[in-house]
Motif scaffolding. Structure first.
Motif, short mmCIF file in Angstrom:
data_model
loop_
_atom_site.label_atom_id
_atom_site.label_comp_id
_atom_site.label_asym_id
_atom_site.label_seq_id
_atom_site.Cartn_x
_atom_site.Cartn_y
_atom_site.Cartn_z
N ARG A 84 0.84 -1.21 0.00
CA ARG A 84 0.00 0.00 0.00
C ARG A 84 0.87 1.25 0.00
O ARG A 84 0.56 2.23 -0.68
CB ARG A 84 -0.91 0.01 1.22
CG ARG A 84 -2.12 -0.86 1.08
CD ARG A 84 -3.07 -0.68 2.26
NE ARG A 84 -3.85 -1.87 2.40
CZ ARG A 84 -3.70 -2.78 3.35
NH1 ARG A 84 -2.79 -2.61 4.29
NH2 ARG A 84 -4.46 -3.85 3.38
N GLY A 87 0.37 2.35 -3.67
CA GLY A 87 -0.96 2.91 -3.45
C GLY A 87 -1.04 4.40 -3.64
O GLY A 87 -1.63 5.10 -2.81
N ARG A 88 -0.47 4.92 -4.70
CA ARG A 88 -0.53 6.35 -4.96
C ARG A 88 -1.53 6.62 -6.06
O ARG A 88 -1.68 5.85 -7.00
CB ARG A 88 0.85 6.86 -5.40
CG ARG A 88 1.88 6.69 -4.31
CD ARG A 88 3.24 7.19 -4.68
NE ARG A 88 3.37 7.65 -6.04
CZ ARG A 88 4.42 8.28 -6.51
NH1 ARG A 88 5.43 8.50 -5.76
NH2 ARG A 88 4.47 8.66 -7.77
N THR A 89 -2.22 7.75 -5.95
CA THR A 89 -3.19 8.11 -6.96
C THR A 89 -2.49 8.65 -8.19
O THR A 89 -1.30 8.97 -8.17
CB THR A 89 -4.15 9.20 -6.43
OG1 THR A 89 -3.40 10.38 -6.16
CG2 THR A 89 -4.88 8.72 -5.18
N LYS A 90 -3.24 8.76 -9.27
CA LYS A 90 -2.69 9.27 -10.53
C LYS A 90 -2.21 10.71 -10.34
O LYS A 90 -1.16 11.11 -10.86
CB LYS A 90 -3.75 9.19 -11.62
CG LYS A 90 -3.25 9.56 -12.99
CD LYS A 90 -4.32 9.34 -14.03
CE LYS A 90 -3.81 9.64 -15.41
NZ LYS A 90 -4.84 9.39 -16.44
N ALA A 91 -2.97 11.49 -9.58
CA ALA A 91 -2.58 12.88 -9.34
C ALA A 91 -1.26 12.97 -8.58
O ALA A 91 -0.42 13.82 -8.87
CB ALA A 91 -3.69 13.59 -8.56
N GLU A 92 -1.06 12.10 -7.60
CA GLU A 92 0.19 12.10 -6.85
C GLU A 92 1.37 11.73 -7.75
O GLU A 92 2.45 12.30 -7.64
CB GLU A 92 0.11 11.13 -5.67
CG GLU A 92 -0.81 11.60 -4.57
CD GLU A 92 -1.03 10.55 -3.51
OE1 GLU A 92 -0.90 9.34 -3.82
OE2 GLU A 92 -1.33 10.93 -2.36
N LYS A 93 1.16 10.76 -8.63
CA LYS A 93 2.22 10.36 -9.56
C LYS A 93 2.56 11.50 -10.51
O LYS A 93 3.73 11.76 -10.79
CB LYS A 93 1.80 9.13 -10.36
CG LYS A 93 1.70 7.87 -9.52
CD LYS A 93 1.18 6.71 -10.35
CE LYS A 93 0.91 5.49 -9.49
NZ LYS A 93 0.33 4.40 -10.27
#
Length: 67
Positions: free
Chosen positions: A28, A32-38
């Motif tokens: 996680r 477990g990172r969102t697309k926005a964080e990436k």
């Protein structure tokens, strides 16, 4: 002198569950990172790279390098 009686089958299952939960927690954190964080991370890395490149001096090209 006598210890508690332990059901080995249940003990093994509980140990497997604990290990599986530990692995899931690590995954996680790692994946477990969102697309926005990436995208934010990628943008910040690109900006840092550009800033670093702006500070570089160009090397003269050709036979008369000014040595």
């Amino acid at each position: 002198m006598t210890g508690d009686v332990v059901n080995l089958r249940q003990f093994r299952k509980q140990k497997a569950r604990t290990e599986k939960d530990r692995t899931a927690d690590q995954n996680r954190i790692s994946f477990g990172r969102t697309k926005a964080e990436k995208q934010l991370t990628q943008t910040l890395n690109d900006k840092a790279s550009k800033t670093l490149d702006q500070g570089k001096r160009e090397q003269p090209v050709g036979p008369d390098k000014g040595d």
